[in-house]
Design an enzyme around this catalytic site. Sequence first.
Site, mmCIF file in Angstrom:
data_model
loop_
_atom_site.group_PDB
_atom_site.id
_atom_site.type_symbol
_atom_site.label_atom_id
_atom_site.label_comp_id
_atom_site.label_asym_id
_atom_site.label_seq_id
_atom_site.Cartn_x
_atom_site.Cartn_y
_atom_site.Cartn_z
ATOM 1 N N LYS A 123 8.786 5.733 5.930
ATOM 2 C CA LYS A 123 8.271 5.077 6.288
ATOM 3 C C LYS A 123 9.473 3.167 5.102
ATOM 4 O O LYS A 123 9.558 3.082 4.429
ATOM 5 C CB LYS A 123 7.184 4.716 5.130
ATOM 6 C CG LYS A 123 6.566 3.886 5.401
ATOM 7 C CD LYS A 123 4.986 3.554 4.782
ATOM 8 C CE LYS A 123 3.660 2.868 5.354
ATOM 9 N NZ LYS A 123 2.603 3.166 4.806
ATOM 10 N N GLY A 149 -3.682 -4.988 8.088
ATOM 11 C CA GLY A 149 -4.590 -5.583 8.881
ATOM 12 C C GLY A 149 -3.864 -5.936 10.234
ATOM 13 O O GLY A 149 -3.459 -6.219 10.644
ATOM 14 N N GLY A 160 -1.426 -2.365 11.535
ATOM 15 C CA GLY A 160 -2.498 -3.188 12.130
ATOM 16 C C GLY A 160 -3.212 -2.424 13.375
ATOM 17 O O GLY A 160 -3.412 -3.246 13.988
ATOM 18 N N GLY A 162 -4.692 3.320 10.001
ATOM 19 C CA GLY A 162 -4.699 3.367 8.683
ATOM 20 C C GLY A 162 -5.894 2.429 8.316
ATOM 21 O O GLY A 162 -7.141 2.714 8.038
ATOM 22 N N ILE A 216 5.656 -0.025 10.544
ATOM 23 C CA ILE A 216 6.231 -0.562 9.451
ATOM 24 C C ILE A 216 4.825 -0.889 8.390
ATOM 25 O O ILE A 216 3.984 0.093 8.661
ATOM 26 C CB ILE A 216 6.278 -2.041 9.752
ATOM 27 C CG1 ILE A 216 4.649 -2.772 9.985
ATOM 28 C CG2 ILE A 216 7.118 -2.419 10.556
ATOM 29 C CD1 ILE A 216 4.321 -4.560 10.203
ATOM 30 N N ASN A 217 5.271 -0.599 7.475
ATOM 31 C CA ASN A 217 4.560 -0.603 6.150
ATOM 32 C C ASN A 217 3.684 -1.829 5.612
ATOM 33 O O ASN A 217 3.987 -2.480 6.708
ATOM 34 C CB ASN A 217 5.561 -0.015 4.922
ATOM 35 C CG ASN A 217 5.075 0.259 3.538
ATOM 36 O OD1 ASN A 217 3.326 -0.110 3.710
ATOM 37 N ND2 ASN A 217 5.373 0.755 2.403
ATOM 38 N N THR A 218 3.533 -2.611 4.912
ATOM 39 C CA THR A 218 3.003 -3.548 4.668
ATOM 40 C C THR A 218 3.366 -5.002 4.168
ATOM 41 O O THR A 218 4.576 -4.638 3.999
ATOM 42 C CB THR A 218 1.582 -3.338 3.222
ATOM 43 O OG1 THR A 218 2.203 -3.545 1.703
ATOM 44 C CG2 THR A 218 0.983 -2.741 3.653
ATOM 45 N N CYS A 242 7.203 0.077 -0.879
ATOM 46 C CA CYS A 242 6.685 -0.495 -1.684
ATOM 47 C C CYS A 242 6.467 -1.636 -2.101
ATOM 48 O O CYS A 242 7.178 -1.837 -3.141
ATOM 49 C CB CYS A 242 6.354 0.772 -2.712
ATOM 50 S SG CYS A 242 4.111 0.149 -3.269
ATOM 51 N N ASN A 269 8.703 6.602 1.174
ATOM 52 C CA ASN A 269 8.005 5.450 1.059
ATOM 53 C C ASN A 269 8.858 4.959 0.252
ATOM 54 O O ASN A 269 8.975 4.860 -0.573
ATOM 55 C CB ASN A 269 6.394 5.104 1.016
ATOM 56 C CG ASN A 269 5.948 4.202 1.063
ATOM 57 O OD1 ASN A 269 6.855 3.443 1.148
ATOM 58 N ND2 ASN A 269 4.704 3.652 0.356
#
Length: 150
Positions: A47, A99, A126, A147, A73-75, A13, A10
């Site tokens: 990631k 989300g 999402g 997730g 994608i990550n957040t 982050c 990752n």
Amino acid sequence: VENVGAIEVNISCPNVKDGLAFGTNPEATKTLIQKVKQVSDVPVYVKLSPNVTDIVEMALAAQDGGADAITMINTITGMILDSKTGKPVLSNKIGGVSGKGIFPIALRMVYQVSQAVKIPVIGIGGVSTAQDVIDMMSAGASAVAVGGAN
């Protein structure tokens, strides 16, 4: 390590200080993945962060470093406020949010990257319905992870 089928690195982050240092620099990404591949006996997935100017450039750097797959994608970096206090919910005030709202961004990025790389792309971000999974696969994802909807 026994029973480990793959490693996900990752590089994206946003919730910790300097957590995006690798994920926003293509050369650092390539070098990091090369070093991980030197010591890994299992596939290495990378990631990616959506918080970059050019997601394709980052994916190509990971591929050039030897990544076996891309997860994305990550957040997305954002902020959430407590409705009662008006204060940030995240301890760093600003950090990774996810989300349903990030799905269109994830879908676009999966499409762009899957057109550019030769390695599998695992769609994340999402995903909350069967139609979302179908859309991710139609956009070029080789697999899809859920997730936030669980």
